[in-house]
Design a protein around this motif. Structure first.
Motif, PDB file in Angstrom:
ATOM      1  N   LYS A 218      -7.382  -3.088 -13.637  1.00  0.00           N
ATOM      2  CA  LYS A 218      -8.085  -1.854 -13.982  1.00  0.00           C
ATOM      3  C   LYS A 218      -9.595  -2.084 -14.028  1.00  0.00           C
ATOM      4  O   LYS A 218     -10.375  -1.216 -13.618  1.00  0.00           O
ATOM      5  CB  LYS A 218      -7.590  -1.337 -15.337  1.00  0.00           C
ATOM      6  CG  LYS A 218      -6.170  -0.792 -15.291  1.00  0.00           C
ATOM      7  CD  LYS A 218      -5.758  -0.234 -16.653  1.00  0.00           C
ATOM      8  CE  LYS A 218      -4.395   0.418 -16.581  1.00  0.00           C
ATOM      9  NZ  LYS A 218      -3.975   1.007 -17.874  1.00  0.00           N
TER      10      LYS A 218
ATOM     11  N   GLN B 233      -4.744   3.691  -7.314  1.00  0.00           N
ATOM     12  CA  GLN B 233      -3.952   3.098  -6.234  1.00  0.00           C
ATOM     13  C   GLN B 233      -4.403   1.656  -5.971  1.00  0.00           C
ATOM     14  O   GLN B 233      -3.573   0.775  -5.753  1.00  0.00           O
ATOM     15  CB  GLN B 233      -4.076   3.922  -4.956  1.00  0.00           C
ATOM     16  CG  GLN B 233      -3.215   3.364  -3.819  1.00  0.00           C
ATOM     17  CD  GLN B 233      -3.204   4.241  -2.587  1.00  0.00           C
ATOM     18  OE1 GLN B 233      -3.437   5.441  -2.683  1.00  0.00           O
ATOM     19  NE2 GLN B 233      -2.937   3.651  -1.438  1.00  0.00           N
ATOM     20  N   SER B 234      -5.713   1.416  -6.009  1.00  0.00           N
ATOM     21  CA  SER B 234      -6.207   0.052  -5.821  1.00  0.00           C
ATOM     22  C   SER B 234      -5.763  -0.859  -6.962  1.00  0.00           C
ATOM     23  O   SER B 234      -5.505  -2.051  -6.755  1.00  0.00           O
ATOM     24  CB  SER B 234      -7.733   0.052  -5.711  1.00  0.00           C
ATOM     25  OG  SER B 234      -8.157   0.731  -4.544  1.00  0.00           O
ATOM     26  N   GLN B 235      -5.685  -0.321  -8.166  1.00  0.00           N
ATOM     27  CA  GLN B 235      -5.176  -1.094  -9.306  1.00  0.00           C
ATOM     28  C   GLN B 235      -3.744  -1.533  -9.035  1.00  0.00           C
ATOM     29  O   GLN B 235      -3.376  -2.697  -9.270  1.00  0.00           O
ATOM     30  CB  GLN B 235      -5.227  -0.256 -10.573  1.00  0.00           C
ATOM     31  CG  GLN B 235      -6.622   0.124 -11.038  1.00  0.00           C
ATOM     32  CD  GLN B 235      -6.608   1.130 -12.167  1.00  0.00           C
ATOM     33  OE1 GLN B 235      -5.572   1.406 -12.777  1.00  0.00           O
ATOM     34  NE2 GLN B 235      -7.777   1.703 -12.473  1.00  0.00           N
TER      35      GLN B 235
ATOM     36  N   HIS C 227     -11.996   3.223 -11.052  1.00  0.00           N
ATOM     37  CA  HIS C 227     -11.912   4.623 -10.648  1.00  0.00           C
ATOM     38  C   HIS C 227     -10.869   4.863  -9.550  1.00  0.00           C
ATOM     39  O   HIS C 227     -10.837   5.939  -8.962  1.00  0.00           O
ATOM     40  CB  HIS C 227     -13.276   5.120 -10.165  1.00  0.00           C
ATOM     41  CG  HIS C 227     -14.388   4.893 -11.149  1.00  0.00           C
ATOM     42  ND1 HIS C 227     -14.397   5.468 -12.397  1.00  0.00           N
ATOM     43  CD2 HIS C 227     -15.499   4.120 -11.070  1.00  0.00           C
ATOM     44  CE1 HIS C 227     -15.479   5.074 -13.056  1.00  0.00           C
ATOM     45  NE2 HIS C 227     -16.163   4.251 -12.269  1.00  0.00           N
ATOM     46  N   ASN C 228     -10.011   3.858  -9.308  1.00  0.00           N
ATOM     47  CA  ASN C 228      -9.046   4.000  -8.221  1.00  0.00           C
ATOM     48  C   ASN C 228      -7.698   3.412  -8.657  1.00  0.00           C
ATOM     49  O   ASN C 228      -7.488   2.206  -8.607  1.00  0.00           O
ATOM     50  CB  ASN C 228      -9.559   3.293  -6.961  1.00  0.00           C
ATOM     51  CG  ASN C 228      -8.737   3.632  -5.731  1.00  0.00           C
ATOM     52  OD1 ASN C 228      -7.524   3.767  -5.803  1.00  0.00           O
ATOM     53  ND2 ASN C 228      -9.402   3.763  -4.588  1.00  0.00           N
TER      54      ASN C 228
ATOM     55  N   ASN D 157       0.831  -1.209   0.000  1.00  0.00           N
ATOM     56  CA  ASN D 157       0.000   0.000   0.000  1.00  0.00           C
ATOM     57  C   ASN D 157       0.862   1.255   0.000  1.00  0.00           C
ATOM     58  O   ASN D 157       0.564   2.223  -0.713  1.00  0.00           O
ATOM     59  CB  ASN D 157      -0.931  -0.001   1.214  1.00  0.00           C
ATOM     60  CG  ASN D 157      -2.254  -0.694   0.932  1.00  0.00           C
ATOM     61  OD1 ASN D 157      -3.123  -0.143   0.270  1.00  0.00           O
ATOM     62  ND2 ASN D 157      -2.394  -1.920   1.443  1.00  0.00           N
TER      63      ASN D 157
ATOM     64  N   HIS E   4     -10.985  -2.166 -10.504  1.00  0.00           N
ATOM     65  CA  HIS E   4     -10.958  -0.882  -9.785  1.00  0.00           C
ATOM     66  C   HIS E   4     -10.909   0.255 -10.811  1.00  0.00           C
ATOM     67  O   HIS E   4      -9.892   0.952 -10.918  1.00  0.00           O
ATOM     68  CB  HIS E   4      -9.742  -0.816  -8.852  1.00  0.00           C
ATOM     69  CG  HIS E   4      -9.583  -2.020  -7.975  1.00  0.00           C
ATOM     70  ND1 HIS E   4     -10.312  -2.203  -6.818  1.00  0.00           N
ATOM     71  CD2 HIS E   4      -8.792  -3.112  -8.102  1.00  0.00           C
ATOM     72  CE1 HIS E   4      -9.962  -3.347  -6.257  1.00  0.00           C
ATOM     73  NE2 HIS E   4      -9.047  -3.916  -7.019  1.00  0.00           N
TER      74      HIS E   4
ATOM     75  N   GLN F  72       1.279   4.235  -3.039  1.00  0.00           N
ATOM     76  CA  GLN F  72       1.084   5.669  -2.805  1.00  0.00           C
ATOM     77  C   GLN F  72       2.209   6.501  -3.420  1.00  0.00           C
ATOM     78  O   GLN F  72       2.016   7.686  -3.704  1.00  0.00           O
ATOM     79  CB  GLN F  72       1.006   5.936  -1.294  1.00  0.00           C
ATOM     80  CG  GLN F  72      -0.237   5.374  -0.628  1.00  0.00           C
ATOM     81  CD  GLN F  72      -0.188   5.516   0.887  1.00  0.00           C
ATOM     82  OE1 GLN F  72       0.658   6.238   1.437  1.00  0.00           O
ATOM     83  NE2 GLN F  72      -1.085   4.830   1.577  1.00  0.00           N
TER      84      GLN F  72
END
Length: 255
Positions: A205, A213-215, A210-211, A177, A208, A181
């Motif tokens: 993709k 960082q989660s990708q 729309h995110n 994580n 996630h 970032q």
């Protein structure tokens, strides 16, 4: 390949100087020419090469393919004789060849080939080198990288900012994580250099949309799960260097 009959049995001799047969020739069925009931000459090609499909590629050779993954993708290797030769040598199955040919672009075809090769046995890398008759500069680059490849750093070596005792450990969820970032758009070539595929990136993709960082987090977790003990900080550092990303981002994971 010479085919002849002796005592009613078809016998074949390999001509090591012959050029690779085409995929169409290799897969052509010849009805009526049977070794025994239900086994045709074409089907014996698969039987003869079964030994080539046992085990895994050596760690050093896997490392070379990962480190040069983007360079190899740019060469669109599969448009030449590479697939036909690897099929002839039993490294690829007919299913592999059809699956690779079904990819929409040359890059995706090559990336899929590079995904498959590490699981095709210890002889797969040498067969891949032999298949590059039309790409001598690529073969030279691979051979040089193989000579220089090191699967582990010496015991007294270290990477600046990374405690030596954790070099061969895998990053935790928290550290992944933190890494996500700090990485920018370079995360995609980084995970490709680590051994993930374009399909993996697409799924991250899609999961996630729309995110970003989660990708990234999902991509690095996929890498850790897929490569197990090989998914280390050392290989992560090497992957960052391969795509000329700043490896100092790893130093912040211990702050």
């Amino acid at each position: 390949m010479k085919v002849g009959r002796q005592d009613g049995i078809i016998r074949r001799e390999r001509d090591t100087r012959a050029l690779p047969m085409s995929y169409e020739d290799a897969t052509k069925r010849q009805p009526g020419r049977e070794l025994s009931p239900g086994i045709t000459l074409a089907s014996t090609l698969t039987l003869d090469f079964s030994a080539c499909r046992i085990g895994e590629m050596e760690a050093r050779d896997k490392q070379v393919l990962r480190s040069l993954r983007l360079d190899l993708g740019a060469e669109v290797l599969v448009d030449g004789l590479v697939l036909q030769y690897l099929y002839q040598e039993g490294v690829l199955t007919e299913h592999h060849v059809q699956e690779i040919k079904a990819q929409a672009t040359g890059l995706r075809k090559t990336m899929l080939l590079l995904d498959i090769l590490p699981s095709r046995g210890p002889k797969a890398f040498d067969a891949f080198l032999d298949s590059l008759q039309e790409f001598p500069w690529v073969r030279e680059k691979l051979e040089k990288a193989r000579e220089e490849a090191v699967t582990e750093l010496p015991a007294d070596d270290s990477i600046a900012g990374i405690p030596p005792h954790v070099l061969n450990s895998s990053p935790s969820d928290r550290q992944i994580n933190q890494l996500a970032q700090r990485l920018g758009p370079e995360w995609e070539p980084v995970v490709l250099s680590l051994g993930l595929s374009q399909t993996d990136i697409y799924r991250c993709k899609a999961n996630h949309p729309h995110n970003v960082q989660s990708q990234m987090v999902e991509a690095f977790i996929r890498w850790r799960q897929r490569f197990g003990k090989e998914a280390t900080f050392q290989s992560l550092h090497r992957g960052l260097q391969t795509v000329e990303a700043d490896p100092s981002v790893l130093q912040h994971l211990w702050e």
